[in-house]
Design an enzyme around this catalytic site. Sequence first.
Site, PDB file in Angstrom:
ATOM      1  CB  THR A   1      31.527  16.231  22.784  1.00 11.98           C
ATOM      2  OG1 THR A   1      29.869  15.750  22.823  1.00 11.98           O
ATOM      3  CG2 THR A   1      31.780  17.249  21.831  1.00 11.98           C
ATOM      4  CG  ASP A   2      28.594  11.701  24.277  1.00 11.84           C
ATOM      5  OD1 ASP A   2      28.340  12.744  24.688  1.00 11.84           O
ATOM      6  OD2 ASP A   2      27.855  10.827  23.749  1.00 11.84           O
TER       7      ASP A   2
ATOM      8  CG  ASP B   1      28.302   8.286  19.499  1.00  9.52           C
ATOM      9  OD1 ASP B   1      28.822   8.526  20.579  1.00  9.52           O
ATOM     10  OD2 ASP B   1      27.068   8.824  19.194  1.00  9.52           O
TER      11      ASP B   1
ATOM     12  CB  THR C   1      28.215  15.608  17.128  1.00  4.25           C
ATOM     13  OG1 THR C   1      27.536  14.683  18.228  1.00  4.25           O
ATOM     14  CG2 THR C   1      27.296  16.662  16.500  1.00  4.25           C
TER      15      THR C   1
ATOM     16  CB  SER D   1      29.049   6.543  23.534  1.00  2.00           C
ATOM     17  OG  SER D   1      28.660   8.205  23.553  1.00  2.00           O
TER      18      SER D   1
HETATM   19  N1  ASP Z   1      27.883  11.155  20.952  1.00  2.41           N
HETATM   20  C1  ASP Z   1      28.765  11.785  20.354  1.00  2.41           C
HETATM   21  C2  ASP Z   1      30.156  11.456  20.432  1.00  2.41           C
HETATM   22  O1  ASP Z   1      30.429  11.614  21.635  1.00  2.41           O
HETATM   23  C3  ASP Z   1      28.390  13.443  20.927  1.00  2.41           C
HETATM   24  C4  ASP Z   1      29.411  14.627  20.287  1.00  2.41           C
HETATM   25  O2  ASP Z   1      30.153  14.305  19.343  1.00  2.41           O
HETATM   26  O3  ASP Z   1      29.116  15.470  20.615  1.00  2.41           O
HETATM   27  O4  ASP Z   1      30.600  11.046  19.507  1.00  2.41           O
END
Ligand code: ASP
Length: 614
Positions: free
Chosen positions: A141-142, A109, A42, A111
């Site tokens: 963050t995921d 991403d 993100t 994920s």
């Molecule tokens: N879906 C994003 C990721 O993990 C979420 C994030 O970065 O906060 O890349």
Amino acid sequence: MEIAGESHELEYVYRRVTIEKRMQSGNRDLEGRVLVIYTGGTIGMTRNNTGALVPTSNSIVKLLRNYPQMHDEEYASKSFGDDGPLVLPITSEKRRVIYSVKEYDKLIDSSNAIAEDWIYLAKDIKRHYTDYDGFVILHGTDTLSYTASALSFMLNNLGKTVIVTGSQISIFEPRSDGFDNFLTSLLIAGNYNIPEVCVFFANQLMRGNRTSKRTTDAFKAFHSPNYAPLAIAGITIDVDYRLIFRPQTLEKFDVDTRLCEDVTMLRLFPGITTAMIRVAVQPPTKGMILQSYGAGNMPSNRKDILEEFRKAVAEGVIIINITQCSQGTVSAIYETGAALRDAGVLSGSDMTPEAAYTKLAYVLAKPEWDLKKKREIMSKNIRGELTADQRSPRKDSDLLDAVARNLDLTSQNDILQLRNILFPGMVGSAIMNQDIEKLKEIKQYGSDFCETNADLRTPLHFAASEGCLKVVRYLLENGASVHLRDKFDRTPLIDAIDNDHHEVIKLLVQCGAHISGCGLWLGQRLCSAAASGNLKKLVSYYLAGVNLSERDVSGRIALHFGALHNQGEVVKFLLDRGADPEAVDMLGQTPRQLANLASANEVIELFRPVSLSR
Ligand code: ASP
């Protein structure tokens, strides 16, 4: 593999910048060098035409260059020219941070991250390890905690700070948390030696393998449920050095990227059936993380489940029991938990699911360890990931209390200052007296051998310049860092070289010490040693791994000066180590020509090709 390549847009330019340019610029700030590896997430996403957030290539550096809080254009162009690295503005931290961004070709991403991405990152850190003081990884963050945990195991004997960070809102949006997370991560990586894989988020620096993502919407996206933060960024950055896990070995940094794919995770729930468990533990599964209830419990009336675990363990599957709770540890205080232990299921103590999973993947991939050893390592603390042994309480408060009482000090600040004065002095005097017993005693009082004095010098700097081999060894085995630079940018290795302590140099290099920075600076030093016939100094540089053919400002190598000044011993030493008699300086002259011009007979003789007798 998702991450395919890398951007060379911002090549690190320290090596290309001439000494003169840096001198002309008059910039004398202390600098910390950080490599930023941008993987996606993100933090750098923008919205596509359907409104969905997607990673965007080739934009983050442009944004940073135009953002004065992240880039001091004036300092950067004076010091490095126009296409140089990014430079943070000066802050209250000691070092100004110089950073380069390495953007992966395929931003993802997180994920979509898989083990190969962790391996790629680990190798990348190794590739750039000697050029930087610290590393910041920008990540989604995921799965960020999985990546941080995996890296913590793969990076063996890590001596530099690695911080994984990201944000909940993209830095392309006005209300982003990304700038704070990124900026503070850079400041920490460039200023503090915290040789761990850390996660920085919402003003807290946490040990990476102790973290989990806890929320999808608050800025404080991560927590470290069972371990206190290593540092808190408030008005100042307060590092709790007592919490840092430092390698205590004489081995240098390396990466081990082998990871076993056959690890699975299973969460107990009231309706679980034996068939479900059987599917989970059947081949090729070699390891399983079991998330049980509360303090490690399972239903005691389900002998059928227990039997499945027992059978799997007997077949060699390693099962690690961790809690489903977001905080706490497993223990066998209940009969229901003890039954699992008796079935051969190992306690994962207070490991997070991310740490337990990646650790098991790391441990199972080691063919050199048998099953017994693998089970043993899973129960041990190897990177600070679990609380295994309760260390004996430190005695620092006793000593400090006694002195503070005598001096009538009551405020915490005064006591802290007293500690900062007392301990470095005691360590310094023990080093001068080569008194290992004293050092052991001081260590019990909680002294950290990476603490610095006003000149940012550490105990290892003193020991290295004094040449006390046994003290150097003791410090290294007790967490001293070979990488710390003092106020004059000197590392313990430079101190040892300047004093020609050859055995100390060898030991420091064995532990990963290296010379980095400008080749010209080294060239000048080598040339001057060669001109004056200082063979001992050249041996020091050689032992430190320096290229003996670094050039000085006139393009000459040490061999030119050895030849010009008829330094036979020096010339022989350099020739034996591959120096080239035909190396050309800025005026087109070679060492051989200089020897002839100077009628340096001893050297001319050495340059003559050996004739083969028939
Ligand atoms: N879906 C994003 C990721 O993990 C979420 C994030 O970065 O906060 O890349």
